[in-house]
Design a protein around this motif. Sequence first.
Motif, mmCIF file in Angstrom:
data_model
loop_
_atom_site.group_PDB
_atom_site.id
_atom_site.type_symbol
_atom_site.label_atom_id
_atom_site.label_comp_id
_atom_site.label_asym_id
_atom_site.label_seq_id
_atom_site.Cartn_x
_atom_site.Cartn_y
_atom_site.Cartn_z
ATOM 1 N N ASP A 257 0.817 -1.221 0.000
ATOM 2 C CA ASP A 257 0.000 0.000 0.000
ATOM 3 C C ASP A 257 0.847 1.266 0.000
ATOM 4 O OD1 ASP A 257 -2.351 -1.575 0.242
ATOM 5 O OD2 ASP A 257 -2.024 -1.729 2.408
ATOM 6 N N GLY A 305 -8.470 1.709 -0.334
ATOM 7 C CA GLY A 305 -8.350 1.887 1.108
ATOM 8 C C GLY A 305 -8.723 3.279 1.561
ATOM 9 N N ARG A 327 -6.339 -0.532 4.878
ATOM 10 C CA ARG A 327 -7.448 -1.424 4.525
ATOM 11 C C ARG A 327 -7.942 -2.145 5.779
ATOM 12 N NH1 ARG A 327 -4.785 -5.510 0.726
ATOM 13 N NH2 ARG A 327 -3.651 -3.741 -0.154
#
Lengths: 331, 331
Positions: A257, A305, A327
């Motif tokens: 991420d 997210g 997330r």
Amino acid sequence: MNEDPHLTFDINTPGLSTGHLVVPAGNDFETLAIPVVSLNKGDGPRILITGANHGNELEGPLVARRLMAWLPEAQTCGRIVIVPVLNPPAVRGSSRNTPIDGLNLNRTFPGRPDGSISERISDALCRVLVTEADIVFDLHSMGPPFISVPMVITHPISDPDLMAKTLRLGQSMKMPITLLWEHNETAGMFDSWVHGQGKIFICTEFGGGVLTLEDLNIYEAGVRNGLINLGVIDGKPEVPPYRQQKACQTLETLLVDKVASPLPGIFEPACSVLQIVQQGDIIGKVHPVDSVSSESLIIRSPSEGTICTIRTGSFVAEDQDLAIIARPVAT
Amino acid sequence: MNEDPHLTFDINTPGLSTGHLVVPAGNDFETLAIPVVSLNKGDGPRILITGANHGNELEGPLVARRLMAWLPEAQTCGRIVIVPVLNPPAVRGSSRNTPIDGLNLNRTFPGRPDGSISERISDALCRVLVTEADIVFDLHSMGPPFISVPMVITHPISDPDLMAKTLRLGQSMKMPITLLWEHNETAGMFDSWVHGQGKIFICTEFGGGVLTLEDLNIYEAGVRNGLINLGVIDGKPEVPPYRQQKACQTLETLLVDKVASPLPGIFEPACSVLQIVQQGDIIGKVHPVDSVSSESLIIRSPSEGTICTIRTGSFVAEDQDLAIIARPVAT
């Protein structure tokens, strides 16, 4: 030069007492006296609260000042030691790192008695105060280039029992987000070292950018909620609204991420905290400094997210973080 | 070392052209190429627009990028030269001052060809570009430790005709505040030098803290309004709201309105921009870093007025500014 780090007072004195943690002189800096408060109400959890580990994160010292205003009356048991400003030279320099040795204090733990000033501060803290504590709250904030949802963050901990206890205490603080942060760069961090001693460590990350009253209120309430959970004060947890919301989520951010800038430039954000983004959504732009004819680079989200943290308009070096996107925790 | 500062292109080329202002190498730094855009539509006012005089004031470069998106089509006459980033080394260092020589570029004007890098930048700018301009817009912002109402500011100018022209152009930008700033520290400033050449100089001060979309929109509209007033683009002035208000005021701040910190510490603001304060009202507190037993210092307003700028939560050294408080212009 052979002096050991020590306190100028006895933290076991009943009630409120104040003094300093003395960090001995070294080759680079004279003796440093770091202000310390102890609130001792006898048996119970032994808690250490530190602020301004980084010198440009000032929410912590201000929250520590607020706690000192009502804790002496509210506390029912245990011992709470507060170090509002752990790194005075960095605060005086308005600097994340310690200006004297250029080090990030939070990468020097557990420090060295014969090291540079940052290493001597972490050594003094570990040997004199962490040894006396069961639980540590280290009050960080994201610092000026970022805006961040108020969060409790923890790196994954290998001991499952300590991980569960840490998450439970973190969640009890009822901040908007409790974040599990997969992170490569943990060598020398305060939390890793305290976890290694089998102790609970709570790291809070806040605000950044401009220090706001809303953030300070949430920060103070979060620490109070945690102290209620630990049983050292009475009362009911409070959840001040953050951007009109009162939700408390537990999320995780993984290495996949991570959003870093592929090149240096001026970052212009295009999203705000708490916003939910899809993979490929625009996070912002990076404008080159060296050319007016080359195009600006569009930065997109690597995953779906919630934006927990976003860099505000600031210069970004290659590979520096632009955002934290998180997330739901995988079950 | 005998190279003169110069442009890599001809700013009189019709239409849009781009290149660099070359600042010759010196003892402290190699040759520096500063990106420059020229938009030439023939006869009319010759305008110079500069951003990032200070490296941590990035509203200017972002507004310059926005202008470059629509000016080539909108401009009807005159020549507009834009330098989005006047001080690239300071931007790369995220620093107000130029990191290489530690100087505040805006205290080095008109510079020296054999000086340090900041002095060579100001020398190149003055000799190559200011000589070619009738009007200068220098797009500043307050920088991260402050929050500021979007303002056009000018120091008092001894030539009454130039003072009147400057105020009229400033007011035509329709920003929330046009501020006359009585100020002791003007040696080496860009505005003083340009005023000394009998030219109009507009300095804008913005935002600080976190860069916001609201600020960028007001900034872009303000410059556009000024360019309409100068007759180089057609259109009607726009006044985007600032904090739900569309008022445009002309105020002045005098030396007696100055609010500086009497001692070093962590400043906690207690008021916000556009707030009207009375003499004696609380502006904020300064918390000492070295002691937890000494009291925090309450800071009060020295006069009645509008808060134009307030320091946000940050470390403040002794005698550093905490706020700009302004009053109606004496008639």
